[in-house]
Enzyme design. Sequence first.
Site, short mmCIF file in Angstrom:
data_model
loop_
_atom_site.label_atom_id
_atom_site.label_comp_id
_atom_site.label_asym_id
_atom_site.label_seq_id
_atom_site.Cartn_x
_atom_site.Cartn_y
_atom_site.Cartn_z
N LYS A 1 0.69 -1.06 -0.07
CA LYS A 1 0.19 0.25 0.08
C LYS A 1 0.77 1.27 -0.09
CE LYS A 1 -1.81 2.66 3.09
NZ LYS A 1 -1.88 3.93 2.42
N GLU B 1 11.20 0.86 9.39
CA GLU B 1 12.06 1.97 8.98
C GLU B 1 11.23 3.33 9.72
OE1 GLU B 1 13.44 5.05 7.86
OE2 GLU B 1 13.68 4.36 5.87
N CYS C 1 13.53 11.10 6.22
CA CYS C 1 13.77 10.57 7.52
C CYS C 1 15.14 10.64 7.93
CB CYS C 1 13.30 9.02 7.60
SG CYS C 1 13.98 8.20 6.24
N GLU D 1 10.94 14.64 15.46
CA GLU D 1 11.09 14.74 14.22
C GLU D 1 9.97 15.86 13.70
OE1 GLU D 1 10.14 11.61 11.48
OE2 GLU D 1 11.94 11.88 10.78
P1 ADP Z 1 2.52 10.48 8.03
O1 ADP Z 1 2.04 10.80 9.23
O2 ADP Z 1 4.04 11.18 7.48
O3 ADP Z 1 1.57 10.32 6.76
P2 ADP Z 1 2.38 7.61 8.41
O4 ADP Z 1 3.21 6.56 9.17
O5 ADP Z 1 1.04 7.80 9.12
O6 ADP Z 1 3.38 8.83 8.09
O7 ADP Z 1 2.18 6.94 7.11
C1 ADP Z 1 3.07 6.22 6.28
C2 ADP Z 1 2.11 5.04 5.75
O8 ADP Z 1 1.28 4.42 6.75
C3 ADP Z 1 1.13 5.53 4.63
O9 ADP Z 1 1.09 4.65 3.57
C4 ADP Z 1 -0.25 5.60 5.59
O10 ADP Z 1 -1.47 5.34 4.89
C5 ADP Z 1 0.02 4.22 6.32
N1 ADP Z 1 -0.92 4.16 7.57
C6 ADP Z 1 -1.12 5.16 8.47
N2 ADP Z 1 -1.88 4.82 9.48
C7 ADP Z 1 -1.91 3.52 9.32
C8 ADP Z 1 -2.51 2.46 10.02
N3 ADP Z 1 -3.16 2.76 11.17
N4 ADP Z 1 -2.30 1.20 9.72
C9 ADP Z 1 -1.62 0.99 8.40
N5 ADP Z 1 -1.18 1.86 7.85
C10 ADP Z 1 -1.07 3.04 8.07
#
Ligand code: ADP
Length: 503
Positions: free
Chosen positions: A185, A260, A294, A392
């Site tokens: 995804k 990561e 990052c 961060e």
């Molecule tokens: P940011 O806050 O910078 O968007 P995230 O860690 O939230 O960083 O997002 C990184 C990835 O994780 C994206 O593909 C996002 O859609 C996905 N993501 C966010 N929340 C969830 C969740 N609860 N479960 C699985 N994937 C998630």
Amino acid sequence: MTATTERPETTLDPDLLVDGSMLIGGEWVPSSGGETIDVVNPATVQVLARVPRGNAADVDAAVRAAEQAFPAWRDLDATSRGRLLFRWADLIEQHGTALDQLESQEVGRPSWGPPPMAGQLRFIAGQADKVQGLSLPTYSPDQLGLTLREPYGVVGAIIPWNAPGPMFATEVGAAIAAGNTIVIKPAEDAPLTPLALAKLALEAGIPPGVVNVVTGYGGEAGAAIPAHPSIRRMGFTGSPQTGSLIMKACADNLVPLHLELGGKSPQVVFPDADLDAAVPAMVMGITLNTGQICAAGSRVVCLRSVHDELVDRLAAQMQRVRVGAWHEPVNMGPLISERQHQRVLGYIDLGREAGAEVVTGGGVPAGYDTGYFVEPTLFDNVAPDMRIAQEEIFGPVLSVIAVDDEAEAIEVANGTEYGLVASVWTNDVGTAVRMSRRLQAGQVAVNSPLGAGVIGGPFGGYKHSGFGRTMGADSVLEWTQVKTVSMRAAVPPVPRTRTPEDD
Ligand code: ADP
């Protein structure tokens, strides 16, 4: 800094643009719910394309497709698997300009020139036929002991929006090089480059179902991947908060993973450093991708004797950074979204309130009411425990902390929860050696920012920056599990003892 040249506001190669569908089992399909998500250019806020809002049912369909594709992909010989990955890398190279343009527009950065993906993927493709086991000693001369490294089966990955192309190529490349099939995804903010790369993977001859891309929101499509009962391993790149959620889901499902996560990378500057080289590199390190990396070197930890000159030079260099939309001749674009804009501006306020001094920047550049722009910002007189020095920010915000000696430099540099990258600027080999050993980070870079430039260098974190390594040769092994094989020769028939009747 050299700015990139002007180009049209929107340039989308129709061969690479996937609008309104995602890839499941080799078919381009909408989400089962029929809904879509707009993908916007963060400089202009114009819609570039729509992607399906995938859900748990779509993830399930993708996992089933990956399950079907797995046996044949696993059993394809490693040379042929590697050859398909090399072909994919060739197509990525051929479409380098269009991929760079696509990623630039969805992420909102100026062009970086040819993307690094083809080279990264070729390195990984070269590992496909080097996944080897051991021969082990045994107690009997009739027995062989071996280890086999085998793929897990259907694996999952979730990637962020800041460098969607390289993240996709390295996660997918390593997982499928090892013989797994994958459901991945991309982030909802930047899914178009991953979809384009998936299209090229199919064109390269990687069979349908080996690579499945489900687009959608994290809490919907994302959450369904680590929770799926048939997922055997996960990879995640993103924020520590989401990483923790993924790890919990993996714990419930007993799925191993690598994470990561973020960084608060120190740039430790000693008085003997070559500032002519260091200052532009440090400013590049915090403004590249608008600080949304990052590995960004977001803390300058400098010895007091070099402090004043360094701050003057950093400020002058930051003021030379031209900010604007990707199609203008600029060095730095906007932040990815309204949410990130609010977050970065919020941290700048926090820094001011905590008593740090804004030397340059500190707000939205004049004339940029549309788009999510923020000025390159330099904070001086930062205390190591301030939130701007600990958390961060994911924006072009650099904090300067002065220290008295090497011991304090190490303490401050190591004094956050993170440990992704650390840079050291010095001309003294002794200092470089000691710092390389003492800094708690997955990558230490001497006289360079970001730890870039090493071919096949494993990438990953210490402490809360995560665990596991991507990009290096070991990244392919991380997607394998070890089987010990004990093999006995068929037991020979025991000779019959002679009896008196035989005579
Ligand atoms: P940011 O806050 O910078 O968007 P995230 O860690 O939230 O960083 O997002 C990184 C990835 O994780 C994206 O593909 C996002 O859609 C996905 N993501 C966010 N929340 C969830 C969740 N609860 N479960 C699985 N994937 C998630």
